[in-house]
Design a protein around this motif. Structure first.
Motif, PDB file in Angstrom:
ATOM      1  N   GLY A   1      -4.217  -1.309  -9.118  1.00 34.26           N
ATOM      2  CA  GLY A   1      -4.404  -0.510  -8.167  1.00 34.26           C
ATOM      3  C   GLY A   1      -5.782  -0.317  -7.617  1.00 34.26           C
ATOM      4  O   GLY A   1      -6.536  -0.596  -8.232  1.00 34.26           O
ATOM      5  N   THR A   2      -5.781  -0.380  -6.282  1.00 33.08           N
ATOM      6  CA  THR A   2      -7.234  -0.450  -5.465  1.00 33.08           C
ATOM      7  C   THR A   2      -7.433   0.842  -4.598  1.00 33.08           C
ATOM      8  O   THR A   2      -6.537   1.078  -4.025  1.00 33.08           O
ATOM      9  CB  THR A   2      -7.465  -1.706  -4.667  1.00 33.08           C
ATOM     10  N   TRP A   3      -8.345   1.500  -4.859  1.00 30.44           N
ATOM     11  CA  TRP A   3      -8.811   2.668  -4.168  1.00 30.44           C
ATOM     12  C   TRP A   3     -10.241   2.715  -3.736  1.00 30.44           C
ATOM     13  O   TRP A   3     -11.046   2.417  -4.481  1.00 30.44           O
ATOM     14  CB  TRP A   3      -8.363   3.902  -4.821  1.00 30.44           C
TER      15      TRP A   3
ATOM     16  N   THR B   1     -10.883  -1.235  -8.363  1.00 29.83           N
ATOM     17  CA  THR B   1      -9.631  -1.931  -8.846  1.00 29.83           C
ATOM     18  C   THR B   1      -9.699  -1.803 -10.308  1.00 29.83           C
ATOM     19  O   THR B   1     -10.300  -2.186 -11.124  1.00 29.83           O
ATOM     20  CB  THR B   1      -9.463  -3.242  -8.223  1.00 29.83           C
TER      21      THR B   1
ATOM     22  N   ALA C   1      -3.521   5.757   0.330  1.00 35.32           N
ATOM     23  CA  ALA C   1      -4.810   4.993   0.361  1.00 35.32           C
ATOM     24  C   ALA C   1      -4.962   4.231  -0.726  1.00 35.32           C
ATOM     25  O   ALA C   1      -6.158   3.531  -0.936  1.00 35.32           O
ATOM     26  CB  ALA C   1      -5.971   6.186   0.349  1.00 35.32           C
ATOM     27  N   VAL C   2      -4.041   3.851  -1.443  1.00 35.17           N
ATOM     28  CA  VAL C   2      -4.093   2.802  -2.688  1.00 35.17           C
ATOM     29  C   VAL C   2      -3.250   1.808  -2.175  1.00 35.17           C
ATOM     30  O   VAL C   2      -2.129   1.652  -1.715  1.00 35.17           O
ATOM     31  CB  VAL C   2      -3.413   3.665  -3.867  1.00 35.17           C
TER      32      VAL C   2
ATOM     33  N   THR D   1       0.821  -0.997  -0.066  1.00 39.65           N
ATOM     34  CA  THR D   1      -0.039   0.153  -0.021  1.00 39.65           C
ATOM     35  C   THR D   1       0.843   1.306   0.055  1.00 39.65           C
ATOM     36  O   THR D   1       1.867   1.235   0.671  1.00 39.65           O
ATOM     37  CB  THR D   1      -1.134   0.070   1.276  1.00 39.65           C
TER      38      THR D   1
END
Length: 246
Positions: free
Chosen positions: A132-134, A138, A102-103, A99
């Motif tokens: 990338g997941t926010w 994703t 926040a990503v 991480t």
């Protein structure tokens, strides 16, 4: 004496509350196995089982540092439909998750194997990927560093997809919309867009189920004559899975 007793009881209560709030230490690694079945094995919107059910299963190892490896297999029909011999797909993958702010990021490599395929162009494929997941969303990019699934001169093909998972607030159901685009290098006729909408339910004790609506905009992926079914046509796909954590 009464004052001392009150202090002692208060200390015990505070100590118990602190222990209740303390989280269990994170294990150094996790190891899990899964087995399941689907009414149609769809991959990137295209049926790999000629619109028929498929058995599937896998094994995953993850270290708390972020590194992970795994393998997964499924019954397929498309290799035999193309004149080969393989009736199974075997995937081997590994990567690293971390991480930044926040990503959450995920980078790795995935190898698709079709043992004893015997096709003129080897369908075995290697892709590298980054995601990338926010929040609930994703975004993932996959890049083929070999020919893609037996397409001639298709190295550097790519797939980009966007997914999101939302809690519905009803019966523990989650909803997952998806859209993706498959680019097949030097074979543009076979490039296409796929999309789906899935409902998921975790029943606990390792059992889960899903129901998905899947569709594509292609008519070029077809089964063998005389059936010649559109392998990318709209369909509802039901899946069940059991996961065991060692």
């Amino acid at each position: 004496m009464k004052t001392k007793l009150v202090v002692l009881v208060s200390s015990l209560v505070a100590s118990g509350a602190l222990m209740a709030q303390t989280k269990a230490p994170e294990p150094d690694y996790t190891l899990s196995a899964n087995v399941g079945a689907v009414t149609d094995y769809r991959y990137r919107g295209i049926s790999q089982s000629r619109l028929k059910p498929a058995l599937q299963g896998g094994l995953d190892f993850a270290h708390k540092s972020g590194f992970y490896i795994g393998t997964w297999a499924s019954y397929i029909k498309w290799i035999k439909d193309a004149g080969g011999d393989a009736s199974a797909e075997l995937d081997v993958y590994g990567g690293y998750k971390f991480t930044a702010g926040a990503v959450g990021f995920d980078i790795g490599v995935l190898r698709y194997l079709y043992p004893n395929s015997s096709l003129p162009v080897n369908p075995d494929t290697t892709e590298v990927y980054a995601a990338g997941t926010w929040g609930p969303a994703t975004l993932k990019y996959s890049h083929a560093v070999t020919n893609l699934f037996g397409f001639t001169d298709s190295k550097n093909s790519s797939y980009v997809d966007l997914n999101a998972t939302f809690e519905t607030g009803y019966w523990g159901l989650t909803v997952t919309p998806h859209i993706g685009y498959q680019h097949v290098e030097n074979n543009s006729t076979f490039s296409y867009t796929d999309w789906s909408l899935s409902l998921g339910k975790d029943f606990g004790n390792g059992f889960s189920a899903s129901l998905a609506y899947v569709d594509t905009d292609t008519k070029d992926y077809r089964g063998p004559a005389p059936e010649s079914k559109d392998l990318g046509k709209a369909a509802a796909v039901l899946g069940v899975k059991y996961t065991y954590n060692f």
